[in-house]
Design a protein around this motif. Structure first.
Motif, PDB file in Angstrom:
ATOM      1  N   UNK A  98      56.360  27.100  51.606  1.00 23.57           N
ATOM      2  CA  UNK A  98      56.239  27.568  52.989  1.00 23.57           C
ATOM      3  C   UNK A  98      55.340  28.798  53.060  1.00 23.57           C
ATOM      4  N   UNK A  99      55.440  29.709  52.089  1.00 23.86           N
ATOM      5  CA  UNK A  99      54.594  30.899  52.069  1.00 23.86           C
ATOM      6  C   UNK A  99      53.125  30.516  51.910  1.00 23.86           C
ATOM      7  N   UNK A 100      52.859  29.546  51.027  1.00 27.31           N
ATOM      8  CA  UNK A 100      51.482  29.081  50.849  1.00 27.31           C
ATOM      9  C   UNK A 100      50.951  28.489  52.150  1.00 27.31           C
ATOM     10  N   UNK A 101      51.765  27.684  52.824  1.00 24.65           N
ATOM     11  CA  UNK A 101      51.340  27.074  54.081  1.00 24.65           C
ATOM     12  C   UNK A 101      51.023  28.124  55.135  1.00 24.65           C
ATOM     13  N   UNK A 102      51.844  29.159  55.207  1.00 23.63           N
ATOM     14  CA  UNK A 102      51.603  30.233  56.178  1.00 23.63           C
ATOM     15  C   UNK A 102      50.310  30.985  55.853  1.00 23.63           C
ATOM     16  N   UNK A 103      50.074  31.240  54.572  1.00 21.69           N
ATOM     17  CA  UNK A 103      48.830  31.911  54.175  1.00 21.69           C
ATOM     18  C   UNK A 103      47.612  31.059  54.530  1.00 21.69           C
ATOM     19  N   UNK A 104      47.730  29.751  54.335  1.00 19.83           N
ATOM     20  CA  UNK A 104      46.624  28.864  54.651  1.00 19.83           C
ATOM     21  C   UNK A 104      46.364  28.800  56.153  1.00 19.83           C
ATOM     22  N   UNK A 105      47.413  28.857  56.945  1.00 18.88           N
ATOM     23  CA  UNK A 105      47.244  28.877  58.399  1.00 18.88           C
ATOM     24  C   UNK A 105      46.524  30.143  58.846  1.00 18.88           C
ATOM     25  N   UNK A 106      46.904  31.280  58.250  1.00 20.30           N
ATOM     26  CA  UNK A 106      46.225  32.532  58.601  1.00 20.30           C
ATOM     27  C   UNK A 106      44.760  32.491  58.194  1.00 20.30           C
ATOM     28  N   UNK A 107      44.488  31.891  57.053  1.00 17.93           N
ATOM     29  CA  UNK A 107      43.103  31.770  56.610  1.00 17.93           C
ATOM     30  C   UNK A 107      42.307  30.864  57.551  1.00 17.93           C
ATOM     31  N   UNK A 108      42.919  29.766  58.005  1.00 19.92           N
ATOM     32  CA  UNK A 108      42.244  28.875  58.941  1.00 19.92           C
ATOM     33  C   UNK A 108      41.981  29.569  60.272  1.00 19.92           C
ATOM     34  N   UNK A 109      42.931  30.408  60.710  1.00 16.55           N
ATOM     35  CA  UNK A 109      42.752  31.150  61.961  1.00 16.55           C
ATOM     36  C   UNK A 109      41.557  32.085  61.856  1.00 16.55           C
ATOM     37  N   UNK A 110      41.469  32.802  60.746  1.00 16.19           N
ATOM     38  CA  UNK A 110      40.329  33.709  60.583  1.00 16.19           C
ATOM     39  C   UNK A 110      39.030  32.917  60.488  1.00 16.19           C
ATOM     40  N   UNK A 111      39.031  31.786  59.791  1.00 13.24           N
ATOM     41  CA  UNK A 111      37.812  30.992  59.652  1.00 13.24           C
ATOM     42  C   UNK A 111      37.311  30.536  61.022  1.00 13.24           C
ATOM     43  N   UNK A 112      38.235  30.080  61.877  1.00 12.65           N
ATOM     44  CA  UNK A 112      37.834  29.643  63.206  1.00 12.65           C
ATOM     45  C   UNK A 112      37.291  30.816  64.030  1.00 12.65           C
ATOM     46  N   UNK A 113      37.951  31.954  63.947  1.00 10.35           N
ATOM     47  CA  UNK A 113      37.467  33.135  64.671  1.00 10.35           C
ATOM     48  C   UNK A 113      36.074  33.532  64.195  1.00 10.35           C
ATOM     49  N   UNK A 114      35.855  33.477  62.893  1.00  6.77           N
ATOM     50  CA  UNK A 114      34.558  33.866  62.353  1.00  6.77           C
ATOM     51  C   UNK A 114      33.459  32.929  62.835  1.00  6.77           C
ATOM     52  N   UNK A 115      33.746  31.623  62.872  1.00  4.92           N
ATOM     53  CA  UNK A 115      32.754  30.655  63.345  1.00  4.92           C
ATOM     54  C   UNK A 115      32.439  30.890  64.820  1.00  4.92           C
ATOM     55  N   UNK A 116      33.481  31.096  65.626  1.00  8.82           N
ATOM     56  CA  UNK A 116      33.265  31.355  67.053  1.00  8.82           C
ATOM     57  C   UNK A 116      32.485  32.656  67.257  1.00  8.82           C
ATOM     58  N   UNK A 117      32.811  33.669  66.476  1.00 12.43           N
ATOM     59  CA  UNK A 117      32.113  34.943  66.636  1.00 12.43           C
ATOM     60  C   UNK A 117      30.644  34.796  66.275  1.00 12.43           C
TER      61      UNK A 117
END
Length: 383
Positions: free
Chosen positions: A279-298
């Motif tokens: 579950x901790x790994x999944x949460x870390x991966x979700x946070x990483x995906x969130x930042x990746x999407x923000x970076x692409x949009x920015x």
């Protein structure tokens, strides 16, 4: 080839770092390396770390230089978070590493990229380690601006500011280091506005160039609210797809590796004792995906800002080189169909959208509001 050759267009900063390597009196235990995105903060920090370990002060050819630049030197630790923030646990691990004496090199070097991603609480945990480091430990913190780092941290660091490198220097680096054709290198360096990493990606990745082209065409295709909503959805979908492509394979590999380590790769149902780690790994991966999407949009919003910047330059008749040399017709059309005041308003709208995304506003809502504000107000494209 020296380790400093990859620190492009930063002669003054390199001179300061070289002096610190040569002269112990010019050395300090903590540095804050700042500069706008693409200025090469991380490159400068890694080059400095390599030079500190090198017997010749950064020759670029010895094992110490090679391993430090590659991130595999035993006494050089680099933290480059892919999450929205740097966690307290990560900083505590760094503090533990910083207390150890160097095992191979001359210094124990800790490089923290995106130091501005530390919260106030996390910065307070790091504070004492920076105040009282062991004799041969050096902290290299990187950030876009000194103001983005807690005042208690920056007051204990020696500040080193970088500038945006010239377009010609970035293009030359792409040609010499990556073998890019001169014409492609020049277009990529201008489109990236001298951001070294983005210029390299645009020069080497046709998909990145296509994404950028689609982003810039967004404004000329908007004629009403309906078009704006559709364009916003398309832009967000492209960002999600790119972020997913960048993280999907890695996520699967990390999950498989964790299950293998836990001895549960063939289990259809995880035992309760193992679920927390997965579950901790999944949460870390979700946070990483969130930042990746923000970076692409920015990045997409920065591309739009560069387009309107060219429009404004043309409207005002300023003697300034364009950023989007391959979109001259589009820039001319937008300049003819709008006023400088309207162009400035649109740039303000895009800037506000970047602020909203950084404040965790839902991406689709933020981009929709922006696209609606960019639509023609009197029936003309770009007006």
């Amino acid at each position: 080839m020296s380790v400093w050759d990859q620190v492009v267009g930063q002669e003054a900063a390199v001179a300061v770092l070289r002096a610190a390597v040569r002269n112990p009196q010019a050395m300090t235990h903590a540095w804050l390396i700042t500069g706008p995105p693409g200025s090469g903060r991380s490159n400068a920090a890694r080059a400095f770390a390599a030079a500190l370990q090198c017997p010749s002060g950064g020759c670029g050819a010895c094992p110490a230089c090679a391993t430090a630049l590659a991130g595999t030197h035993a006494d050089v630790t680099v933290v480059a978070t892919e999450k929205v923030t740097i966690s307290i646990e990560e900083v505590r691990d760094l503090i533990g590493i910083a207390q150890r004496s160097p095992s191979q090199g001359r210094w124990r070097v800790i490089v923290v990229e995106d130091a501005d991603r530390m919260t106030e609480r996390t910065s307070n945990v790091l504070l004492k380690a920076i105040e009282e480091p062991p004799p041969r430990t050096v902290w290299l913190l990187c950030s876009t601006s000194p103001q983005d780092v807690q005042v208690t941290i920056r007051s204990r660091c020696r500040a080193l500011g970088l500038r945006v490198p010239p377009v010609e220097a970035v293009a030359r680096l792409l040609i010499d280091r990556d073998g890019v054709e001169p014409d492609v290198a020049d277009v990529a360096a201008r489109a990236a506005q001298s951001h070294i990493g983005m210029a390299r990606r645009l020069a080497r990745d046709p998909d990145a160039r296509e994404r950028r082209r689609r982003t810039l065409e967004l404004v000329t295709g908007i004629r009403g609210v309906g078009d704006a909503v559709l364009a916003a959805a398309d832009l967000v979908d492209v960002a999600q797809a790119e972020a997913k492509a960048a993280t999907e394979d890695r996520d699967a590999a990390e999950r498989a590796a964790l299950l293998h380590t836990l001895g549960a790769e063939d289990a259809t149902r995880l035992p309760p004792a193992l679920r927390a780690q997965v579950r901790q790994l999944t949460e870390d991966q979700k946070r990483r995906a969130t930042r990746a999407q923000r970076d692409v949009l920015d990045r997409s919003l920065l591309d739009l800002l560069s387009l309107y910047r060219d429009v404004l330059v043309l409207q005002l008749g300023a003697d300034v080189d364009p950023v989007n040399v391959e979109h001259t017709d589009q820039v001319r059309r937008l300049a003819q169909d709008s006023t400088p005041e309207q162009t400035l308003h649109r740039m303000d709208v895009i800037g506000e959208t970047r602020t909203r995304l950084a404040g965790n506003v839902a991406p689709l809502l933020a981009i929709e509001a922006m696209a609606v504000a960019l639509r023609p107000q009197d029936g003309r494209v770009g007006a």
